[in-house]
Design a protein around this motif. Structure first.
Motif, PDB file in Angstrom:
ATOM      1  N   ALA A 124       0.833  -1.201   0.000  1.00 37.05           N
ATOM      2  CA  ALA A 124       0.000   0.000   0.000  1.00 37.05           C
ATOM      3  C   ALA A 124       0.868   1.251   0.000  1.00 37.05           C
ATOM      4  N   GLY A 125       1.954   1.220   0.804  1.00 42.04           N
ATOM      5  CA  GLY A 125       2.878   2.353   0.809  1.00 42.04           C
ATOM      6  C   GLY A 125       3.530   2.547  -0.548  1.00 42.04           C
ATOM      7  N   TYR A 126       3.879   1.439  -1.185  1.00 38.45           N
ATOM      8  CA  TYR A 126       4.481   1.510  -2.520  1.00 38.45           C
ATOM      9  C   TYR A 126       3.494   2.129  -3.512  1.00 38.45           C
ATOM     10  N   ASP A 127       2.253   1.662  -3.469  1.00 41.57           N
ATOM     11  CA  ASP A 127       1.258   2.139  -4.442  1.00 41.57           C
ATOM     12  C   ASP A 127       0.953   3.622  -4.264  1.00 41.57           C
ATOM     13  N   ILE A 128       0.862   4.095  -3.010  1.00 43.13           N
ATOM     14  CA  ILE A 128       0.579   5.518  -2.812  1.00 43.13           C
ATOM     15  C   ILE A 128       1.774   6.339  -3.286  1.00 43.13           C
ATOM     16  N   GLY A 129       3.006   5.806  -3.082  1.00 49.87           N
ATOM     17  CA  GLY A 129       4.196   6.504  -3.566  1.00 49.87           C
ATOM     18  C   GLY A 129       4.222   6.593  -5.074  1.00 49.87           C
ATOM     19  N   ALA A 130       3.958   5.465  -5.732  1.00 54.14           N
ATOM     20  CA  ALA A 130       3.957   5.445  -7.192  1.00 54.14           C
ATOM     21  C   ALA A 130       2.880   6.382  -7.738  1.00 54.14           C
TER      22      ALA A 130
ATOM     23  N   THR B 297       6.098   6.417  15.012  1.00 57.39           N
ATOM     24  CA  THR B 297       7.202   5.662  15.593  1.00 57.39           C
ATOM     25  C   THR B 297       7.394   4.304  14.921  1.00 57.39           C
ATOM     26  N   GLU B 298       8.665   3.927  14.743  1.00 56.73           N
ATOM     27  CA  GLU B 298       8.963   2.645  14.121  1.00 56.73           C
ATOM     28  C   GLU B 298       8.747   1.472  15.063  1.00 56.73           C
ATOM     29  N   ARG B 299       8.394   1.756  16.318  1.00 52.72           N
ATOM     30  CA  ARG B 299       8.012   0.656  17.216  1.00 52.72           C
ATOM     31  C   ARG B 299       6.751  -0.027  16.696  1.00 52.72           C
ATOM     32  N   ASP B 300       5.919   0.722  15.973  1.00 49.51           N
ATOM     33  CA  ASP B 300       4.758   0.150  15.291  1.00 49.51           C
ATOM     34  C   ASP B 300       5.228  -0.277  13.901  1.00 49.51           C
ATOM     35  N   VAL B 301       5.507  -1.558  13.750  1.00 47.38           N
ATOM     36  CA  VAL B 301       6.136  -2.036  12.516  1.00 47.38           C
ATOM     37  C   VAL B 301       5.234  -1.831  11.299  1.00 47.38           C
ATOM     38  N   ALA B 302       3.951  -2.098  11.445  1.00 49.46           N
ATOM     39  CA  ALA B 302       3.041  -2.004  10.298  1.00 49.46           C
ATOM     40  C   ALA B 302       2.916  -0.562   9.808  1.00 49.46           C
ATOM     41  N   VAL B 303       2.551   0.325  10.719  1.00 50.51           N
ATOM     42  CA  VAL B 303       2.291   1.719  10.340  1.00 50.51           C
ATOM     43  C   VAL B 303       3.579   2.525  10.254  1.00 50.51           C
ATOM     44  N   GLY B 304       4.488   2.307  11.208  1.00 51.95           N
ATOM     45  CA  GLY B 304       5.685   3.124  11.279  1.00 51.95           C
ATOM     46  C   GLY B 304       6.806   2.696  10.355  1.00 51.95           C
ATOM     47  N   VAL B 305       6.843   1.409   9.987  1.00 53.11           N
ATOM     48  CA  VAL B 305       7.933   0.907   9.149  1.00 53.11           C
ATOM     49  C   VAL B 305       7.444   0.491   7.769  1.00 53.11           C
ATOM     50  N   GLN B 306       6.474  -0.433   7.711  1.00 58.19           N
ATOM     51  CA  GLN B 306       6.089  -1.019   6.432  1.00 58.19           C
ATOM     52  C   GLN B 306       5.528   0.007   5.440  1.00 58.19           C
ATOM     53  N   ARG B 307       4.661   0.892   5.912  1.00 62.01           N
ATOM     54  CA  ARG B 307       4.092   1.890   5.000  1.00 62.01           C
ATOM     55  C   ARG B 307       5.186   2.820   4.483  1.00 62.01           C
ATOM     56  N   LYS B 308       6.073   3.245   5.386  1.00 60.53           N
ATOM     57  CA  LYS B 308       7.154   4.155   4.985  1.00 60.53           C
ATOM     58  C   LYS B 308       8.121   3.471   4.028  1.00 60.53           C
ATOM     59  N   GLU B 309       8.489   2.217   4.312  1.00 61.09           N
ATOM     60  CA  GLU B 309       9.450   1.522   3.451  1.00 61.09           C
ATOM     61  C   GLU B 309       8.868   1.232   2.074  1.00 61.09           C
ATOM     62  N   GLY B 310       7.565   0.945   2.014  1.00 61.60           N
ATOM     63  CA  GLY B 310       6.928   0.763   0.715  1.00 61.60           C
ATOM     64  C   GLY B 310       6.977   2.043  -0.099  1.00 61.60           C
ATOM     65  N   PHE B 311       6.663   3.171   0.552  1.00 62.37           N
ATOM     66  CA  PHE B 311       6.731   4.481  -0.113  1.00 62.37           C
ATOM     67  C   PHE B 311       8.160   4.772  -0.563  1.00 62.37           C
ATOM     68  N   ARG B 312       9.122   4.511   0.330  1.00 62.50           N
ATOM     69  CA  ARG B 312      10.526   4.792   0.011  1.00 62.50           C
ATOM     70  C   ARG B 312      10.989   3.990  -1.203  1.00 62.50           C
TER      71      ARG B 312
END
Length: 340
Positions: free
Chosen positions: A161-167, A183-198
């Motif tokens: 989802a993060g990837y698709d919004i980025g694209a 916060t990256e302590r929340d892996v789903a919201v804090g890490v996965q969405r950001k890494e997909g966008f990145r």
């Protein structure tokens, strides 16, 4: 007067033990099941599940541990869980931990003492204390919203989802972007969405662009920020960001953050989307009725709750469940993103 098991048995023409077996999820014939269900529906009978738990080795109660109740995602997930559990003659017991990890651990042990059948855990992170508690209680546990290799999990596809919004935002011509995460302590919201966008940004860059300077030389200025989950926190963070950076678009890790950003922008006389485009994640109902309506990733929270309930019941009944269940999502294009 409230009906008893004896009343239900007499009206259905079966024994009390048969009704009790039916209510506790035991085996009864299809014809008998239909008779009892008809009487239960006609009388509105609700079994005293707590009283049953005093007699039974296993109850028909599923404990659900949630980090907060004032959340669209949590409330809709709970509605889906409750709806499905009721259809399978289970009941839900909720423990709200107010985002306190210690209280989450206590809730797991407390549910075990109450002889519940299984636990659905909506947690922002899984610690060693969580794993120890789950091992200690020897009760089926399903993790919702996060993934862990030692626990059956149900997740939303946050990375994709993060990837698709980025694209999508890059396809609209945006190159100066502020990503507002948590916060990256929340892996789903804090890490996965950001890494997909990145990753979407990396894939859009010309070959050889790795550093911030190289990205800026190629016409890209992508900056990452962090705030809390509350709208008020996001409003303060966004106001500070807009004082130092003039992005054409802000990608927000949740719809609540996006709403805080929009509020901060309007307070500064910034018009959405002509001056600043905004996107979110979640698909909250309010995002459809605000003006301009928010472009966002919509997650099927109620359906996720229903699937979570189905999975925990299967685990309780010693049936096969995939280690990880991944829910789909939809990218909803609305009016909050302008072309550049």
């Amino acid at each position: 007067m409230n009906k008893t098991i004896a009343d239900i048995a007499q009206m259905a023409g079966v024994s009390k033990s048969t009704v009790s077996r039916f209510l506790n999820g035991g085996s009864v014939s299809l014809d008998t099941k239909r008779k009892i269900e008809k009487v239960v529906k006609a009388t509105g009978y609700v079994p005293n599940t707590f009283a049953q738990s005093l007699k039974a080795k296993r109850t028909n109660i599923i404990g659900t541990v949630v980090p907060r109740l004032d959340s669209f995602a949590t409330s809709h997930t709970l509605m889906g869980i409750d709806e499905e559990l009721r259809s399978q003659h289970y009941q839900m017991l909720i423990s709200n931990t107010s985002q306190d990890v210690k209280r989450e651990i206590e809730a797991i042990y407390e549910f075990a003492r109450q002889k519940i059948s299984g636990i659905i855990l909506l947690a922002a992170q899984i610690t060693d204390d969580h794993l120890t508690a789950i091992q200690d209680i020897s009760i089926p546990v399903l993790l919702v919203g996060q993934q862990h290799e030692q626990i059956h999990s149900l997740i939303h596809d946050d990375y994709r989802a993060g990837y698709d919004i980025g694209a999508y935002v890059l396809s609209q011509g945006h190159r100066e972007i502020a990503y507002v995460g948590v916060t990256e302590r929340d892996v789903a919201v804090g890490v996965q969405r950001k890494e997909g966008f990145r990753q979407a940004v990396r894939d859009a860059l010309p070959a050889g662009c790795y550093t911030d300077e190289e990205m800026r030389a190629a016409g890209y200025d992508i900056r990452y920020y962090e705030t809390g989950f509350k709208m008020s926190d996001a409003r303060i963070a966004a106001s500070a960001i807009l004082d130092q950076f003039k992005p054409s678009l802000m990608v927000c890790a949740t719809d609540n953050i996006a709403l805080g950003v929009i509020n901060a922008a309007y307070s500064k006389g910034i018009t959405i989307p002509s001056d600043l485009s905004v996107t979110g994640f979640g698909g909250y109902d309010i995002t459809e009725v605000i003006h301009p309506a928010l472009t966002t990733v919509q997650y099927p929270y109620m359906e996720a709750g229903r699937v979570a309930a189905q999975n925990i019941v299967r685990l309780v009944e010693h049936k096969t469940v995939e280690p990880v269940t991944v829910m789909d999502y939809s990218l909803i294009e609305r009016e909050s993103v302008d072309k550049r």
